[in-house]
Design a protein around this motif. Structure first.
Motif, PDB file in Angstrom:
ATOM      1  N   VAL A 109       1.011  -1.368   0.233  1.00 21.62           N
ATOM      2  CA  VAL A 109       0.142  -0.017   0.152  1.00 21.62           C
ATOM      3  C   VAL A 109       0.640   1.529   0.295  1.00 21.62           C
ATOM      4  N   LEU A 110       1.495   1.497   0.655  1.00 24.03           N
ATOM      5  CA  LEU A 110       3.165   2.272   1.074  1.00 24.03           C
ATOM      6  C   LEU A 110       3.187   2.785  -0.138  1.00 24.03           C
ATOM      7  N   ILE A 111       4.865   2.296  -0.836  1.00 19.78           N
ATOM      8  CA  ILE A 111       4.677   2.548  -2.492  1.00 19.78           C
ATOM      9  C   ILE A 111       4.385   3.322  -3.021  1.00 19.78           C
ATOM     10  N   PRO A 112       2.693   2.451  -3.561  1.00 16.67           N
ATOM     11  CA  PRO A 112       2.221   3.245  -4.676  1.00 16.67           C
ATOM     12  C   PRO A 112       2.194   4.768  -4.181  1.00 16.67           C
ATOM     13  N   GLY A 113       0.972   4.617  -2.781  1.00 14.32           N
ATOM     14  CA  GLY A 113       0.486   5.246  -2.149  1.00 14.32           C
ATOM     15  C   GLY A 113       1.569   7.025  -2.523  1.00 14.32           C
ATOM     16  N   VAL A 114       3.146   6.874  -1.619  1.00 14.22           N
ATOM     17  CA  VAL A 114       3.668   8.124  -1.930  1.00 14.22           C
ATOM     18  C   VAL A 114       4.092   8.627  -2.440  1.00 14.22           C
ATOM     19  N   LEU A 115       4.017   7.450  -4.174  1.00 15.44           N
ATOM     20  CA  LEU A 115       4.900   7.935  -5.633  1.00 15.44           C
ATOM     21  C   LEU A 115       2.816   8.561  -6.174  1.00 15.44           C
ATOM     22  N   VAL A 116       2.036   7.698  -5.792  1.00 13.11           N
ATOM     23  CA  VAL A 116       1.022   9.176  -6.269  1.00 13.11           C
ATOM     24  C   VAL A 116       0.741  10.387  -5.069  1.00 13.11           C
ATOM     25  N   HIS A 117       1.024  10.572  -4.485  1.00 13.59           N
ATOM     26  CA  HIS A 117       0.681  11.587  -2.839  1.00 13.59           C
ATOM     27  C   HIS A 117       2.075  12.762  -4.006  1.00 13.59           C
ATOM     28  N   LEU A 123       8.164  10.761  -0.051  1.00 13.64           N
ATOM     29  CA  LEU A 123       8.581   9.613  -0.754  1.00 13.64           C
ATOM     30  C   LEU A 123       9.442   9.522  -0.061  1.00 13.64           C
ATOM     31  N   VAL A 124      10.305   9.800   0.351  1.00 16.02           N
ATOM     32  CA  VAL A 124      11.948   9.086   1.114  1.00 16.02           C
ATOM     33  C   VAL A 124      11.227   8.396   1.977  1.00 16.02           C
ATOM     34  N   GLY A 125      10.579   9.576   3.217  1.00 21.10           N
ATOM     35  CA  GLY A 125      10.706   8.694   4.291  1.00 21.10           C
ATOM     36  C   GLY A 125       9.225   7.839   4.036  1.00 21.10           C
ATOM     37  N   GLY A 126       8.699   7.429   3.156  1.00 22.00           N
ATOM     38  CA  GLY A 126       7.466   6.245   2.760  1.00 22.00           C
ATOM     39  C   GLY A 126       8.136   5.162   2.430  1.00 22.00           C
ATOM     40  N   LEU A 127       9.266   5.763   1.223  1.00 23.51           N
ATOM     41  CA  LEU A 127       9.766   4.316   0.678  1.00 23.51           C
ATOM     42  C   LEU A 127      11.432   3.888   1.677  1.00 23.51           C
ATOM     43  N   LEU A 128      11.658   4.759   2.571  1.00 19.59           N
ATOM     44  CA  LEU A 128      13.114   4.079   3.921  1.00 19.59           C
ATOM     45  C   LEU A 128      11.499   3.048   4.536  1.00 19.59           C
ATOM     46  N   PHE A 129       9.838   3.575   5.662  1.00 20.58           N
ATOM     47  CA  PHE A 129       9.396   3.123   6.415  1.00 20.58           C
ATOM     48  C   PHE A 129       8.880   1.601   5.189  1.00 20.58           C
ATOM     49  N   ALA A 130       9.488   1.761   3.824  1.00 20.30           N
ATOM     50  CA  ALA A 130       8.033   0.257   3.570  1.00 20.30           C
ATOM     51  C   ALA A 130       8.952  -0.407   3.147  1.00 20.30           C
ATOM     52  N   ALA A 131      10.678  -0.268   3.523  1.00 23.82           N
ATOM     53  CA  ALA A 131      11.162  -1.065   3.404  1.00 23.82           C
ATOM     54  C   ALA A 131      11.682  -2.179   4.500  1.00 23.82           C
ATOM     55  N   GLN A 132      11.224  -1.528   5.576  1.00 27.09           N
ATOM     56  CA  GLN A 132      11.557  -2.311   6.378  1.00 27.09           C
ATOM     57  C   GLN A 132      10.198  -4.155   6.979  1.00 27.09           C
ATOM     58  N   ARG A 133      10.681  -4.554   5.787  1.00 23.27           N
ATOM     59  CA  ARG A 133       9.560  -5.358   5.583  1.00 23.27           C
ATOM     60  C   ARG A 133       9.380  -6.956   7.062  1.00 23.27           C
ATOM     61  N   GLY A 134      10.832  -6.513   8.056  1.00 23.99           N
ATOM     62  CA  GLY A 134      10.558  -7.645   8.991  1.00 23.99           C
ATOM     63  C   GLY A 134       9.832  -7.018   9.990  1.00 23.99           C
TER      64      GLY A 134
END
Length: 430
Positions: A95-103, A198-209
């Motif tokens: 949900v995050l990745i497409p969301g931050v791009l659109v935003h 964009l930057v913060g959202g992608l960094l947060f989305a990268a924390q899969r664990g």
């Protein structure tokens, strides 16, 4: 909060006798989502004020600025719960990745249209996707705490910590937005907001664990059991609408007040004082071992909020307004923390992410309505009339809370042994 007997000890969090912030922050893996989560939620505190300052600069009207910001807030409020459902069903990263791009793209588009003096309808059209795509990082972080803590007594401390974190963003965000819009460029606030998202959202989305796991059983439960069907959640939504009216009314009215006295740079300072009171009371609220039931705490705290907010319209000096703003802010955090704590007992585990987004969306919707009404009042009446909006919003919400307080009591459920929080099935005890 109702206690839960677990079938096995948690390996992710300590089992303290006296829960505190230090013990919470030593939870294994917590910092991997806390730091990027803070960066990703920071832009939310900048969005509305950045739109207000930009559109007011290009149109000369607080009414138009408030309306554009309101469209953004309404759009976010309507789409936030569905974002929570999608995160429960498909995972937060999806949900995050497409969301931050659109935003990011829609925020930049809104900036360009405002600077080009586009008609108001065009600004509204750009504001809709800007609000709809706001990443719901706060509820996602709360859901990750639920997975990490697994019913630990630290859950109440985590709820307080998250509210403090939210308020810290509302200290930094308005100051940063005001400084960028007044000292750099009117578009500086909104462009910075889009970049940080964009930057913060992608960094947060990268924390899969640390994100909650997604299972087929969880899918079915999330699809068919909406948090909105819980009566207590609907009552809390009204309370959070009132809190949103304080945020929105303060933003527009403080901007108009500082503009009227020829000191627009004080806007961020005054709003920062208000948010600082919110943050400080949140720290204290989370550190106290409460013996009073959360339902009673909410009623008492909300009554104090309504009382202090009712005095804002009578303040006509910077010092008095700063003092009242500090008191109002100190009353908000306990209400927010208690509301989020009540969700733990009112809502089944599989629908809590959605419940958190309903409450977050309610704040945004209340803020949007308040921005619109306060903007119109400041344009047509002036003299701090916009401060009447926080008074009306909190008083009406308090009346609703008192009348429907019985719905905030958690239903008696069959005692279970929980094998986790959020996405895992409970096992009945003989």
């Amino acid at each position: 909060m109702a206690s839960t007997v677990t079938s096995e000890p948690s390996t992710n969090s300590p089992a303290p006798s006296r829960p505190g912030y230090g013990q919470l922050l030593r939870t294994r893996g917590a910092w991997t989502f806390l730091l990027p989560g803070f960066a990703a939620r920071q832009p939310f505190a900048m969005l509305t004020l950045s739109i207000v300052l930009l559109v007011q600069h290009t149109t000369g009207s607080y009414g138009a600025a408030g309306a554009a910001a309101a469209v953004t807030g309404v759009s976010m409020a309507l789409f936030a719960p569905y974002s929570g459902r999608l995160a429960d069903r498909y995972g937060q990263r999806a949900v995050l990745i497409p969301g931050v791009l659109v935003h990011t793209l829609s925020g930049v588009g809104l900036t360009v249209l405002a600077l080009a003096h586009a008609p108001l309808w065009a600004l509204f059209a750009a504001a809709v996707p800007t609000g709809a795509s706001v990443p719901q990082v706060g509820p996602m972080v709360r859901a990750r705490w639920g997975v990490k803590l697994k019913g630990s007594p630290l859950m109440t401390t985590a709820a307080a910590f998250e509210s403090v974190t939210d308020e810290l963003t509302f200290v930094v965000g308005p100051l940063l937005a005001t400084a960028l819009c007044t000292a750099v460029h009117p578009a500086g606030g909104l462009l910075t907001e889009a970049t940080l998202t964009l930057v913060g959202g992608l960094l947060f989305a990268a924390q899969r664990g640390t994100q909650p796991s997604v299972t087929p059983a969880g899918h079915a439960r999330v699809e068919h059991a909406s948090a909105l069907r819980v009566p207590g959640v609907r009552v809390l939504i009204v309370a959070f609408l009132g809190i949103g009216s304080v945020f929105g009314g303060m933003q527009v009215s403080l901007a108009a007040f500082t503009e009227s006295i020829g000191e627009p740079g004080l806007n961020g300072v005054l709003y920062g004082v208000f948010a600082a009171g919110n943050m400080l009371s949140g720290v204290v609220c989370g550190a106290v071992a409460w013996k009073v039931a959360p339902q009673r705490r909410l009623l008492v705290g909300y009554a104090a909020l309504a009382l202090t907010a009712s005095g804002l319209w009578a303040a006509h000096s910077v010092l008095v307004l700063a003092g009242l703003g500090l008191l109002v802010g100190m009353c908000i955090a306990p209400a927010l923390i208690t509301g989020y704590t009540l969700v733990e007992g009112l809502v089944p585990a599989g629908a809590r992410t959605e419940a958190f987004t309903w409450l977050t969306g309610a704040v945004a919707l209340g803020q949007a309505a308040a921005v619109t009404v306060a903007g119109q009042l400041e344009d047509r009446v002036g003299g701090g009339a916009g401060f009447l909006v926080p008074m009306a919003g909190t008083v009406l919400a308090l009346v609703t809370l008192v009348a429907l307080r019985s719905r905030l009591v958690a239903p008696v459920r069959e005692r279970t042994v929980a094998r986790g929080v959020g996405h895992r099935e409970p096992v009945a005890v003989d």
